[in-house]
Design an enzyme around this catalytic site. Structure first.
Site, PDB file in Angstrom:
ATOM      1  N   CYS A 168      38.814  46.670  46.139  1.00  0.00           N
ATOM      2  CA  CYS A 168      37.750  45.663  46.211  1.00  0.00           C
ATOM      3  C   CYS A 168      38.069  44.442  45.331  1.00  0.00           C
ATOM      4  O   CYS A 168      39.037  43.749  45.591  1.00  0.00           O
ATOM      5  CB  CYS A 168      36.444  46.353  45.831  1.00  0.00           C
ATOM      6  SG  CYS A 168      34.970  45.582  46.481  1.00  0.00           S
ATOM      7  N   HIS A 169      37.272  44.181  44.293  1.00  0.00           N
ATOM      8  CA  HIS A 169      37.554  43.065  43.389  1.00  0.00           C
ATOM      9  C   HIS A 169      38.571  43.420  42.294  1.00  0.00           C
ATOM     10  O   HIS A 169      38.905  42.578  41.452  1.00  0.00           O
ATOM     11  CB  HIS A 169      36.266  42.583  42.713  1.00  0.00           C
ATOM     12  CG  HIS A 169      35.344  41.820  43.616  1.00  0.00           C
ATOM     13  ND1 HIS A 169      34.524  42.454  44.527  1.00  0.00           N
ATOM     14  CD2 HIS A 169      35.111  40.495  43.764  1.00  0.00           C
ATOM     15  CE1 HIS A 169      33.822  41.542  45.192  1.00  0.00           C
ATOM     16  NE2 HIS A 169      34.158  40.349  44.758  1.00  0.00           N
TER      17      HIS A 169
END
Lengths: 169, 169
Positions: free
Chosen positions: B100-101
């Site tokens: 994800c991030h």
């Protein structure tokens, strides 16, 4: 190989997601059953898609039944169709894994008398009244029934589910 | 065998919990590092205890580094100590798994030029600018770097982490 998760609105998010992802990781097909098809939402806001209903479930299609906790089991236990499935799994000696409030469904199905297991501390008196010898352990394996108390027990819970599935395979 | 999760306030809950529980299930010891010791809280309200700090981490103590997503990576990436650890893992060709991030931290550590990987769609332009060949796949394995896009990819993400750890063992 196919597994079934039975849950409803208000599920304990990690108790659905961790076993769900673990079973998918192992290559199993996983159905999620609820009262109606469509998204159900956990206490913490995660959504999971119910792709079948308690009414449509055919217990013989599955090798394992997972009953996660949260507020969902109080909704699941009032469905006669859900109880029919739990009874069939227990009668056929197939794998049933419950965590946290999950045993509430099994109490209503009348399948726990004389068994050893565990569950959320707030329902342990109900489990005892239903005939369970309740143990304060992260996971209890009693024949075909695997049970755990709470989210922190999920590593041990998943480990025993995978062990049991390995044996079934 | 020991693994390290680096995160902070605002983590994507399932992206910390699923790998954390999976590693514990496999019998690994898992440290959680943040800026300070103590509980950190995810976007969905789950709390995880950071038992060490970015400053105290000695990269050589671990076989794997996991960098989950959510809003946490924007806090992690401004810690020079956290970046030092990421650089050391990449230099030593040790397993780094981001989801994800998570790659935001690796961008700031300057370790992604010329690599293949994936991440949350909202940061893929930043990954490209950092020299990554971004792929739209549930999991990409590029040497020692395993990367995924989002929570739904966690089964594949965990599968590749366990594969990689199996090889290291």
């Amino acid at each position: 190989m196919k597994a079934l998760i039975m849950s409803e609105e208000g599920f304990e998010d990690s108790e659905v997601l961790a076993p769900y992802y673990r079973l998918l990781e192992a290559g199993l097909e996983v159905d999620v059953a609820a009262i109606s098809k469509g998204p159900i939402t956990g206490k913490h806001g995660y959504q999971v898609e119910a792709n079948t209903t308690f009414k449509k479930v055919r217990p013989g299609d599955y090798s394992a039944l997972i009953i996660p906790g949260g507020r969902a089991p109080e909704r699941v236990r009032i469905s006669k169709d859900a109880l029919r499935t739990v009874k069939q799994f227990m009668k056929d000696d197939m794998l049933v894994a419950s965590i946290c409030h999950g045993p509430q469904v099994m109490i209503s199905a009348g399948v726990l008398d004389g068994r050893k297991g565990t569950g959320w501390k707030g329902i342990q008196d109900d489990m005892k009244a239903a005939g369970v010898r309740v143990m304060d352990k992260e996971v209890v394996v009693d024949g075909n029934w695997i049970s755990s108390r709470q989210p922190e027990d999920l590593p041990a819970f998943n480990r025993e589910i995978m062990n049991a599935i390995g044996i079934v395979k």
